[in-house]
Write a protein that holds these residues in place. Structure first.
Motif, mmCIF file in Angstrom:
data_model
loop_
_atom_site.group_PDB
_atom_site.id
_atom_site.type_symbol
_atom_site.label_atom_id
_atom_site.label_comp_id
_atom_site.label_asym_id
_atom_site.label_seq_id
_atom_site.Cartn_x
_atom_site.Cartn_y
_atom_site.Cartn_z
ATOM 1 N N THR A 47 -8.326 4.168 -0.043
ATOM 2 C CA THR A 47 -7.597 4.017 1.209
ATOM 3 C C THR A 47 -7.309 5.378 1.827
ATOM 4 O O THR A 47 -6.499 6.148 1.299
ATOM 5 C CB THR A 47 -6.273 3.260 0.973
ATOM 6 N N LEU B 13 0.845 -1.195 0.000
ATOM 7 C CA LEU B 13 0.000 0.000 0.000
ATOM 8 C C LEU B 13 0.877 1.242 0.000
ATOM 9 O O LEU B 13 1.933 1.262 0.639
ATOM 10 C CB LEU B 13 -0.906 0.035 1.228
ATOM 11 N N PRO B 14 0.385 2.306 -0.655
ATOM 12 C CA PRO B 14 -0.684 2.270 -1.653
ATOM 13 C C PRO B 14 -0.121 2.045 -3.048
ATOM 14 O O PRO B 14 1.079 2.123 -3.262
ATOM 15 C CB PRO B 14 -1.288 3.657 -1.540
#
Length: 373
Positions: A251, A226-227
């Motif tokens: 997110t 992530l991300p």
């Protein structure tokens, strides 16, 4: 003495400070290991030039000169393939001593160069390759931070110069950053185009729609996965793509995402993978490659530096149907083996004959990708 070394003219920067040499450069290194590269059937990779230290962004002049910016070298190069055999026989340094002159953009005979807080121009450059003119200051008041301060630049179909202003940090919320601006060729009439962009080092306009598409590097220190880096599409002026509040479209940032909703920001057209460092991208508008590549976005993934298992280190094809990405697959692989890289692709450029150039800042080279049945 070459008069360019002591001539001063109003509006010009002294070439004695900025130019190191006009002759071809020479530096000791191993030749690029192109035999390790893997490409689809029918494609072939050759070395266009192996004499471009820290090669970054690419641009082409109206007479076929390929211009190459650099980040750590501080130089701008001009590559010439006078006999049109697919390999540049001469590499000239046309500017030196600049602060991360990554971006190069050719417009109406002039070469524009980004150097962190400055945009400079070499006027009528292809008429003066062996005796480069003085650098003319076009813009001098861009942010001076070097963290994401290097800039890919390009002229759009509207004739304006597009310039990204990267976030001066891994993750922060500072006014005046994380956006793309555009301006007239003389630096006037500056306006904001898009927001919420951590750091784009590649963009292009889709043939037909003339919509702006761009890569964006996701933040670090949220783990291996992530991300994701992003491929984004601008549908309206002023659009916000999430940074630093929302990443990869879904997110929220653990620090800056509090009280925010990802629904308020434009999601990416395609997630490209975490930490792949997606940089240069161009739409393939040539005719040499098979029809499946026509209109596709070609993206250079420079490669991760802070992932447990490295990712990226390849050139990818994003197949696009209208406004949708319908496939994402490798075009050139093999820059890395056993977690060690010998090359890192940075930018791509479609040539007039349909071949694709790829810059590599680690090997200090530019490659030429062709197709034949």
């Amino acid at each position: 003495m070459n008069p360019a070394f002591h001539a001063f003219r109003p509006g010009l920067i002294a070439p004695a400070i900025l130019l190191a040499a006009f002759a071809a450069s020479a530096w000791a290194k191993d030749p690029p290991a192109i035999e390790k590269l893997r490409v689809p059937a029918g494609f072939h990779v050759t070395v266009y030039s192996a004499d471009v230290p820290n090669a970054r962004a690419l641009a082409i002049g109206s007479k076929g000169t390929v211009f190459v910016g650099s980040r750590s070298a501080g130089k701008v190069y001009a590559l010439s393939d006078a006999d049109h055999d697919g390999r540049a026989e001469k590499s000239r340094v046309i500017a030196a001593g600049l602060n991360m002159p990554v971006g190069v953009a050719y417009h109406n005979g002039d070469l524009y160069i980004s150097a962190v807080s400055q945009i400079l121009a070499l006027r009528d450059i292809e008429e003066h390759l062996d005796q480069a003119p003085g650098l003319e200051m076009v813009v001098s008041d861009l942010p001076s931070e070097t963290h994401h301060g290097w800039k890919f630049i390009a002229f759009g179909p509207d004739g304006k110069l597009y310039v990204p202003i990267g976030a001066p940090c891994n993750i922060c919320d500072r006014n005046g950053y994380a956006k793309i601006v555009r301006m007239d060729a003389d630096g006037s009439h500056r306006e904001d185009v898009a927001f919420g962009i951590r750091n784009t080092v590649g963009f292009d306009w889709q043939p037909g729609t003339k919509q702006l598409w761009f890569t964006d590097n996701g933040r670090d220190l949220l783990g291996d996965d992530l991300p994701s880096d992003e491929l984004n599409r601008l549908s309206r002026i002023g659009e916000h793509f999430g940074y630093p509040y929302c990443h990869q479209g879904d997110t929220l940032d653990p620090e800056f995402g509090k009280g925010k909703s990802c629904r308020d920001y434009t999601p990416p057209a395609q997630r490209l993978g975490a930490h792949v460092a997606a940089l240069g991208m161009r739409f393939y508008a040539g005719k040499m490659f098979p029809s499946a590549y026509h209109g596709a976005a070609i993206i250079a993934e420079h490669g991760s530096w802070n992932r447990t298992e490295k990712a990226g280190y390849r050139v990818m094809t994003a197949r696009i149907d209208g406004a949708r990405v319908v496939g994402y697959e490798p075009l050139i692989e093999g820059f890395m083996a056993d977690e060690k890289s010998w090359g890192r692709p940075v930018d791509v450029l479609v040539m007039p004959d349909g071949a694709l150039l790829v810059s590599d800042d680690q090997a200090g080279a530019v490659y030429r990708l062709t197709y034949s049945r």
